[in-house]
Design an enzyme around this catalytic site. Sequence first.
Site, PDB file in Angstrom:
ATOM      1  N   GLU A 112     -11.485  22.486 -29.647  1.00  0.00           N
ATOM      2  CA  GLU A 112     -11.170  24.043 -29.303  1.00  0.00           C
ATOM      3  C   GLU A 112      -9.810  24.125 -29.809  1.00  0.00           C
ATOM      4  OE1 GLU A 112     -12.288  23.216 -24.891  1.00  0.00           O
ATOM      5  OE2 GLU A 112     -13.140  25.317 -25.317  1.00  0.00           O
ATOM      6  N   GLU A 132     -18.584  18.443 -23.004  1.00  0.00           N
ATOM      7  CA  GLU A 132     -18.465  19.027 -21.538  1.00  0.00           C
ATOM      8  C   GLU A 132     -19.906  19.087 -20.764  1.00  0.00           C
ATOM      9  OE1 GLU A 132     -17.063  20.268 -24.295  1.00  0.00           O
ATOM     10  OE2 GLU A 132     -15.037  21.181 -23.703  1.00  0.00           O
TER      11      GLU A 132
HETATM   12  C1  LIG Z   1     -11.880  22.995 -21.042  1.00  0.00           C
HETATM   13  C2  LIG Z   1     -11.694  21.518 -21.819  1.00  0.00           C
HETATM   14  C3  LIG Z   1     -12.622  20.550 -21.397  1.00  0.00           C
HETATM   15  C4  LIG Z   1     -12.766  19.067 -21.926  1.00  0.00           C
HETATM   16  O1  LIG Z   1     -12.036  18.776 -22.803  1.00  0.00           O
HETATM   17  S1  LIG Z   1     -13.516  17.869 -20.949  1.00  0.00           S
HETATM   18  C5  LIG Z   1     -13.360  16.628 -21.785  1.00  0.00           C
HETATM   19  C6  LIG Z   1     -14.118  16.602 -23.171  1.00  0.00           C
HETATM   20  N1  LIG Z   1     -14.132  15.173 -23.700  1.00  0.00           N
HETATM   21  C7  LIG Z   1     -14.749  14.272 -23.351  1.00  0.00           C
HETATM   22  O2  LIG Z   1     -15.861  14.131 -22.556  1.00  0.00           O
HETATM   23  C8  LIG Z   1     -14.661  12.930 -24.256  1.00  0.00           C
HETATM   24  C9  LIG Z   1     -14.119  11.865 -23.253  1.00  0.00           C
HETATM   25  N2  LIG Z   1     -13.806  10.538 -23.902  1.00  0.00           N
HETATM   26  C10 LIG Z   1     -14.871   9.731 -24.336  1.00  0.00           C
HETATM   27  O3  LIG Z   1     -16.183  10.242 -23.911  1.00  0.00           O
HETATM   28  C11 LIG Z   1     -14.640   8.348 -24.728  1.00  0.00           C
HETATM   29  O4  LIG Z   1     -13.298   8.207 -24.559  1.00  0.00           O
HETATM   30  C12 LIG Z   1     -14.496   8.494 -26.456  1.00  0.00           C
HETATM   31  C13 LIG Z   1     -16.186   8.537 -26.912  1.00  0.00           C
HETATM   32  C14 LIG Z   1     -13.945   9.726 -27.077  1.00  0.00           C
HETATM   33  C15 LIG Z   1     -14.120   7.001 -26.885  1.00  0.00           C
HETATM   34  O5  LIG Z   1     -14.587   6.110 -26.211  1.00  0.00           O
HETATM   35  P1  LIG Z   1     -13.965   4.590 -26.264  1.00  0.00           P
HETATM   36  O6  LIG Z   1     -13.710   4.326 -27.594  1.00  0.00           O
HETATM   37  O7  LIG Z   1     -14.982   3.613 -25.722  1.00  0.00           O
HETATM   38  O8  LIG Z   1     -12.729   4.581 -25.661  1.00  0.00           O
HETATM   39  P2  LIG Z   1     -12.383   4.758 -24.114  1.00  0.00           P
HETATM   40  O9  LIG Z   1     -12.170   3.519 -23.438  1.00  0.00           O
HETATM   41  O10 LIG Z   1     -13.390   5.567 -23.097  1.00  0.00           O
HETATM   42  O11 LIG Z   1     -11.153   5.642 -23.786  1.00  0.00           O
HETATM   43  C16 LIG Z   1      -9.786   5.252 -23.906  1.00  0.00           C
HETATM   44  C17 LIG Z   1      -8.815   5.589 -22.610  1.00  0.00           C
HETATM   45  O12 LIG Z   1      -8.808   6.910 -23.029  1.00  0.00           O
HETATM   46  C18 LIG Z   1      -9.536   7.831 -21.774  1.00  0.00           C
HETATM   47  N3  LIG Z   1      -9.849   9.108 -22.209  1.00  0.00           N
HETATM   48  C19 LIG Z   1     -10.495   9.495 -23.323  1.00  0.00           C
HETATM   49  N4  LIG Z   1     -10.984  10.759 -23.266  1.00  0.00           N
HETATM   50  C20 LIG Z   1     -10.207  11.286 -22.063  1.00  0.00           C
HETATM   51  C21 LIG Z   1     -10.064  12.663 -21.534  1.00  0.00           C
HETATM   52  N5  LIG Z   1     -10.850  13.378 -22.297  1.00  0.00           N
HETATM   53  N6  LIG Z   1      -9.477  12.835 -20.521  1.00  0.00           N
HETATM   54  C22 LIG Z   1      -8.759  11.607 -19.875  1.00  0.00           C
HETATM   55  N7  LIG Z   1      -8.849  10.462 -20.449  1.00  0.00           N
HETATM   56  C23 LIG Z   1      -9.610  10.218 -21.489  1.00  0.00           C
HETATM   57  C24 LIG Z   1     -10.303   6.962 -21.326  1.00  0.00           C
HETATM   58  O13 LIG Z   1     -10.501   7.120 -19.933  1.00  0.00           O
HETATM   59  C25 LIG Z   1      -9.690   5.395 -21.493  1.00  0.00           C
HETATM   60  O14 LIG Z   1      -8.708   5.271 -20.555  1.00  0.00           O
HETATM   61  P3  LIG Z   1      -8.716   3.809 -19.775  1.00  0.00           P
HETATM   62  O15 LIG Z   1      -8.177   2.873 -21.011  1.00  0.00           O
HETATM   63  O16 LIG Z   1      -7.808   3.960 -18.574  1.00  0.00           O
HETATM   64  O17 LIG Z   1     -10.102   3.443 -19.056  1.00  0.00           O
END
Ligand SMILES: C/C=C/C(=O)SCCNC(=O)CCNC(=O)[C@H](O)C(C)(C)COP(=O)(O)OP(=O)(O)OC[C@H]1O[C@@H](n2cnc3c(N)ncnc32)[C@H](O)[C@@H]1OP(=O)(O)O
Length: 258
Positions: A112, A132
């Site tokens: 976004e 989302e």
């Molecule tokens: C109005 C707005 C609404 C929104 O934006 S809602 C959020 C939308 N985004 C998502 O849903 C994406 C969330 N993240 C993921 O699905 C995954 O990540 C990825 C596919 C991007 C990457 O996966 P991988 O390579 O396995 O990494 P990992 O271990 O999941 O992430 C590394 C650390 O980053 C944290 N993290 C990632 N995305 C977010 C986020 N959007 N909000 C908060 N934390 C996030 C995780 O939790 C983790 O943290 P730790 O190492 O402590 O387990």
Amino acid sequence: MSEYLKTEKKSNILYITIDRQKQLNAINRSIMDELTEIVGSVKGLDVKAVVLTGAGEKAFVAGGDINEMKDKCASEAKEFAENSHKLIRAFRECPLPVIAAVNGYALGGGFEIALACDFIYASKNALFGFPEVKLGIIPGFGGTQLLSRVAGPNVAKELIFSGRFIKAEEAAALGIVNKVTEPEELIAETEKYIKEVAGRGPLAVGLAKQTIDKGFNLSLEEALTIEASAFSILFSTKDQKEGMKAFFEKRDPEFKGE
Ligand SMILES: C/C=C/C(=O)SCCNC(=O)CCNC(=O)[C@H](O)C(C)(C)COP(=O)(O)OP(=O)(O)OC[C@H]1O[C@@H](n2cnc3c(N)ncnc32)[C@H](O)[C@@H]1OP(=O)(O)O
């Protein structure tokens, strides 16, 4: 300034880097507020463009911070979404081109804020998506409206309903991304473009941006009125006189933004 936002002024460009790599640059409220403030105050800086990017190779921004959102009630969520819309307005009101240089994940709120920029350059490893619905919510930082405007409501619905991620090349084919680069060339390609714009009349560039943005949601008649007004304003500037004089003198113009 937030420990997660870095700014640097370099060769006429203000770089804003979201640097929260442990959370894949996920943006929380304080990052959002500071980003809005920085973009809102670029007017006084001696720069020709703003580039927004994410630190590291893995992510531009992996979304809004889910941890911060998970316990919100409906009224808090509304306030949170409305607050984020201030950033879209700040990008729109910024008189300079604002370019998103996207590396890695641009998901949810990350997609976004990239869409809120004037346009997106992306590296081949960029992935765009709105996951989302997998969290039981919808995009709330303007994504439903911004993607519809950039790529049409059918594309917005297809991506938002499914939460599917798309690669940079597919995003380019859909008109979401303007240019796809090798990862190591992303910033250099963005700078190449800005160098081109830096030689143009800054008042003209700023008014072109405003005219396109303001006119986009109006009827053609209303939008043409806005264009005529912006066009005429430029004829009372020194830049217009200089630009046309330089043309006949067969030299590069020296614009002063006056
Ligand atoms: C109005 C707005 C609404 C929104 O934006 S809602 C959020 C939308 N985004 C998502 O849903 C994406 C969330 N993240 C993921 O699905 C995954 O990540 C990825 C596919 C991007 C990457 O996966 P991988 O390579 O396995 O990494 P990992 O271990 O999941 O992430 C590394 C650390 O980053 C944290 N993290 C990632 N995305 C977010 C986020 N959007 N909000 C908060 N934390 C996030 C995780 O939790 C983790 O943290 P730790 O190492 O402590 O387990």
